[in-house]
Design a protein around this motif. Sequence first.
Motif, PDB file in Angstrom:
ATOM      1  N   LYS A 158      21.682  46.606  50.300  1.00 11.59           N
ATOM      2  CA  LYS A 158      20.971  45.508  50.965  1.00 11.59           C
ATOM      3  C   LYS A 158      20.967  45.663  52.490  1.00 11.59           C
ATOM      4  CE  LYS A 158      21.185  42.025  47.433  1.00 11.59           C
ATOM      5  NZ  LYS A 158      19.759  42.099  47.212  1.00 11.59           N
ATOM      6  N   GLY A 159      21.577  46.749  52.982  1.00 10.43           N
ATOM      7  CA  GLY A 159      21.583  47.014  54.417  1.00 10.43           C
ATOM      8  C   GLY A 159      22.721  46.358  55.173  1.00 10.43           C
ATOM      9  N   VAL A 160      23.684  45.791  54.461  1.00 12.99           N
ATOM     10  CA  VAL A 160      24.808  45.108  55.110  1.00 12.99           C
ATOM     11  C   VAL A 160      25.702  46.128  55.800  1.00 12.99           C
ATOM     12  CG1 VAL A 160      26.926  43.792  54.657  1.00 12.99           C
ATOM     13  CG2 VAL A 160      24.778  43.144  53.537  1.00 12.99           C
ATOM     14  N   ASN A 161      26.106  45.828  57.037  1.00 15.08           N
ATOM     15  CA  ASN A 161      27.041  46.705  57.741  1.00 15.08           C
ATOM     16  C   ASN A 161      28.246  45.968  58.315  1.00 15.08           C
ATOM     17  OD1 ASN A 161      25.334  45.611  59.653  1.00 15.08           O
ATOM     18  ND2 ASN A 161      24.442  47.565  60.196  1.00 15.08           N
ATOM     19  N   CYS A 162      28.385  44.671  57.993  1.00 16.77           N
ATOM     20  CA  CYS A 162      29.582  43.930  58.394  1.00 16.77           C
ATOM     21  C   CYS A 162      29.834  42.809  57.388  1.00 16.77           C
ATOM     22  CB  CYS A 162      29.421  43.344  59.794  1.00 16.77           C
ATOM     23  SG  CYS A 162      30.891  42.469  60.395  1.00 16.77           S
ATOM     24  N   ILE A 163      31.083  42.704  56.939  1.00 24.31           N
ATOM     25  CA  ILE A 163      31.520  41.685  55.995  1.00 24.31           C
ATOM     26  C   ILE A 163      32.412  40.697  56.743  1.00 24.31           C
ATOM     27  CG2 ILE A 163      32.914  41.275  53.933  1.00 24.31           C
ATOM     28  CD1 ILE A 163      30.473  43.032  53.363  1.00 24.31           C
ATOM     29  N   ILE A 164      32.190  39.405  56.497  1.00 30.34           N
ATOM     30  CA  ILE A 164      33.063  38.366  57.051  1.00 30.34           C
ATOM     31  C   ILE A 164      33.577  37.537  55.886  1.00 30.34           C
ATOM     32  CG2 ILE A 164      33.184  36.301  58.503  1.00 30.34           C
ATOM     33  CD1 ILE A 164      31.008  37.540  60.256  1.00 30.34           C
ATOM     34  N   SER A 165      34.893  37.328  55.862  1.00 29.12           N
ATOM     35  CA  SER A 165      35.491  36.598  54.754  1.00 29.12           C
ATOM     36  C   SER A 165      36.833  36.002  55.159  1.00 29.12           C
ATOM     37  CB  SER A 165      35.699  37.540  53.566  1.00 29.12           C
ATOM     38  OG  SER A 165      36.223  36.857  52.458  1.00 29.12           O
ATOM     39  N   GLY A 166      37.294  35.092  54.342  1.00 29.05           N
ATOM     40  CA  GLY A 166      38.645  34.583  54.531  1.00 29.05           C
ATOM     41  C   GLY A 166      39.673  35.637  54.168  1.00 29.05           C
ATOM     42  N   GLY A 167      39.393  36.380  53.112  1.00 26.32           N
ATOM     43  CA  GLY A 167      40.333  37.405  52.681  1.00 26.32           C
ATOM     44  C   GLY A 167      39.690  38.411  51.758  1.00 26.32           C
ATOM     45  N   MET A 168      40.409  39.525  51.589  1.00 25.62           N
ATOM     46  CA  MET A 168      39.917  40.632  50.780  1.00 25.62           C
ATOM     47  C   MET A 168      41.095  41.535  50.464  1.00 25.62           C
ATOM     48  SD  MET A 168      37.238  43.538  52.168  1.00 25.62           S
ATOM     49  CE  MET A 168      35.984  42.297  52.393  1.00 25.62           C
ATOM     50  N   GLY A 169      41.118  42.072  49.261  1.00 20.90           N
ATOM     51  CA  GLY A 169      42.168  43.010  48.894  1.00 20.90           C
ATOM     52  C   GLY A 169      42.056  44.312  49.674  1.00 20.90           C
ATOM     53  N   ARG A 170      43.172  44.999  49.803  1.00 21.39           N
ATOM     54  CA  ARG A 170      43.214  46.248  50.571  1.00 21.39           C
ATOM     55  C   ARG A 170      42.301  47.319  49.975  1.00 21.39           C
ATOM     56  NH1 ARG A 170      46.825  47.814  54.371  1.00 21.39           N
ATOM     57  NH2 ARG A 170      48.101  46.050  53.782  1.00 21.39           N
TER      58      ARG A 170
END
Length: 109
Positions: free
Chosen positions: A55-67
Amino acid sequence: MKLAISTENNQVAGHFGRCAEYTIAEIIDNEVISKETIENPGHQPGFLPGFLADKGVNCIISGGMGRKAANLFAESNIETVVGVKGNIDNVIDKFLSNDLDASNDLCDH
């Protein structure tokens, strides 16, 4: 640039893979030119990095994410920003003004 923000009730969700939906914002010249919300296609190991890269995404923003997920996004040249809370529109505004408050990963696993 395209951001994907883990979303739940118009707020940044605490876990990237298990959120209800993603807000995808396309930014050109520091302005949001489009914004859409898409349903999370499912939490399957290794699926989301390719799905969002397509989808062309190059940055993720989140509260949390696994390693492991963070490493898979890095392999797809997608930056991850975790520890973020707040209203989606406010988070996008803070991202654009380089004032995004990213603290400790909020993921509890």
